[in-house]
Design a protein around this motif. Sequence first.
Motif, PDB file in Angstrom:
ATOM      1  N   GLU A  51       0.794  -1.345  -0.055  1.00 24.36           N
ATOM      2  CA  GLU A  51       0.281   0.034   0.114  1.00 24.36           C
ATOM      3  C   GLU A  51       0.612   0.998   0.323  1.00 24.36           C
ATOM      4  N   ARG A  52       1.828   1.081   0.709  1.00 27.57           N
ATOM      5  CA  ARG A  52       2.786   2.521   0.997  1.00 27.57           C
ATOM      6  C   ARG A  52       4.473   2.023   0.039  1.00 27.57           C
ATOM      7  N   LEU A  53       4.992   1.250  -1.543  1.00 26.84           N
ATOM      8  CA  LEU A  53       5.728   1.270  -1.547  1.00 26.84           C
ATOM      9  C   LEU A  53       5.083   0.202  -3.409  1.00 26.84           C
ATOM     10  N   SER A  54       5.863   0.372  -4.262  1.00 24.65           N
ATOM     11  CA  SER A  54       6.242   0.265  -5.234  1.00 24.65           C
ATOM     12  C   SER A  54       7.221  -0.544  -6.222  1.00 24.65           C
ATOM     13  N   THR A  55       7.283  -1.235  -7.366  1.00 24.92           N
ATOM     14  CA  THR A  55       8.528  -1.336  -8.369  1.00 24.92           C
ATOM     15  C   THR A  55       8.438  -0.057  -9.244  1.00 24.92           C
ATOM     16  N   LEU A  56       8.832   1.225  -9.609  1.00 17.40           N
ATOM     17  CA  LEU A  56       8.296   1.364 -11.033  1.00 17.40           C
ATOM     18  C   LEU A  56       9.496   1.999 -11.704  1.00 17.40           C
ATOM     19  N   LYS A  57       8.952   2.372 -12.955  1.00 16.41           N
ATOM     20  CA  LYS A  57       9.880   2.385 -14.059  1.00 16.41           C
ATOM     21  C   LYS A  57      10.009   3.685 -14.840  1.00 16.41           C
ATOM     22  N   PRO A  58      10.959   4.227 -14.653  1.00 13.31           N
ATOM     23  CA  PRO A  58      11.407   5.701 -14.291  1.00 13.31           C
ATOM     24  C   PRO A  58      11.538   6.335 -15.922  1.00 13.31           C
ATOM     25  N   SER A  59      11.412   7.377 -16.187  1.00 15.06           N
ATOM     26  CA  SER A  59      11.197   7.900 -17.355  1.00 15.06           C
ATOM     27  C   SER A  59      12.662   7.678 -18.010  1.00 15.06           C
ATOM     28  N   ALA A  60      13.054   7.493 -19.428  1.00 15.53           N
ATOM     29  CA  ALA A  60      14.376   6.694 -20.310  1.00 15.53           C
ATOM     30  C   ALA A  60      14.846   8.853 -20.310  1.00 15.53           C
ATOM     31  N   LEU A  61      16.018   8.200 -20.883  1.00 13.35           N
ATOM     32  CA  LEU A  61      16.955   9.586 -20.903  1.00 13.35           C
ATOM     33  C   LEU A  61      17.862   8.828 -22.198  1.00 13.35           C
ATOM     34  N   ASP A  62      17.519  10.342 -23.129  1.00 11.68           N
ATOM     35  CA  ASP A  62      18.178   9.907 -24.580  1.00 11.68           C
ATOM     36  C   ASP A  62      19.125  10.466 -24.932  1.00 11.68           C
ATOM     37  N   SER A  63      19.876   9.228 -25.212  1.00 13.63           N
ATOM     38  CA  SER A  63      21.286   8.685 -25.712  1.00 13.63           C
ATOM     39  C   SER A  63      22.437  10.130 -25.724  1.00 13.63           C
ATOM     40  N   ASN A  64      21.936  10.990 -26.388  1.00 12.91           N
ATOM     41  CA  ASN A  64      22.618  12.337 -27.561  1.00 12.91           C
ATOM     42  C   ASN A  64      21.557  13.030 -26.519  1.00 12.91           C
ATOM     43  N   ARG A  65      21.330  13.620 -25.242  1.00 15.46           N
ATOM     44  CA  ARG A  65      21.323  14.419 -24.060  1.00 15.46           C
ATOM     45  C   ARG A  65      22.326  14.239 -23.126  1.00 15.46           C
ATOM     46  N   ALA A  66      22.243  12.613 -22.989  1.00 14.85           N
ATOM     47  CA  ALA A  66      23.107  11.980 -22.280  1.00 14.85           C
ATOM     48  C   ALA A  66      25.240  12.527 -22.595  1.00 14.85           C
ATOM     49  N   LYS A  67      25.133  11.799 -24.067  1.00 15.59           N
ATOM     50  CA  LYS A  67      26.130  12.518 -24.434  1.00 15.59           C
ATOM     51  C   LYS A  67      26.906  13.730 -24.190  1.00 15.59           C
TER      52      LYS A  67
END
Length: 123
Positions: A51-67
């Motif tokens: 009721e308080r925790l779950s496993t979630l998928k975060p947003s993705a990051l564009d590889s060009n932005r990271a690079k």
Amino acid sequence: MRNNVQDLGYGYSNIEMKKLAGELAFKLGRRKRDKPLSNCWLYGFLRRWRERLSTLKPSALDSNRAKNTTPEAVQTYFHNLKNIIDTLHLENRPDLIFNMDETGISPEHRPPNIIAPSNEKPH
């Protein structure tokens, strides 16, 4: 005011959560070894706190932005920002400074699921 690492844009992956729990159990004298706990423990933990925790998928990051986020690019950005703040005399007026360039994130980089409060959207 809450103080969760998830509120700061970070979260613990399943592997990190098992490792931290194993370290805590060892320090509390509940285990003989300082090793990560099992998947069985993790799923039981998540079930007990569903009721308080779950496993979630975060947003993705564009590889060009990271690079392209190099130390030089970051240094140039802050140099330009300081020049603008000085030019507009905003040194003591943070209430007049806004971040308006958040345009979204492309789903290229796939981060692992994180443990977070159930009613929260992961960053």
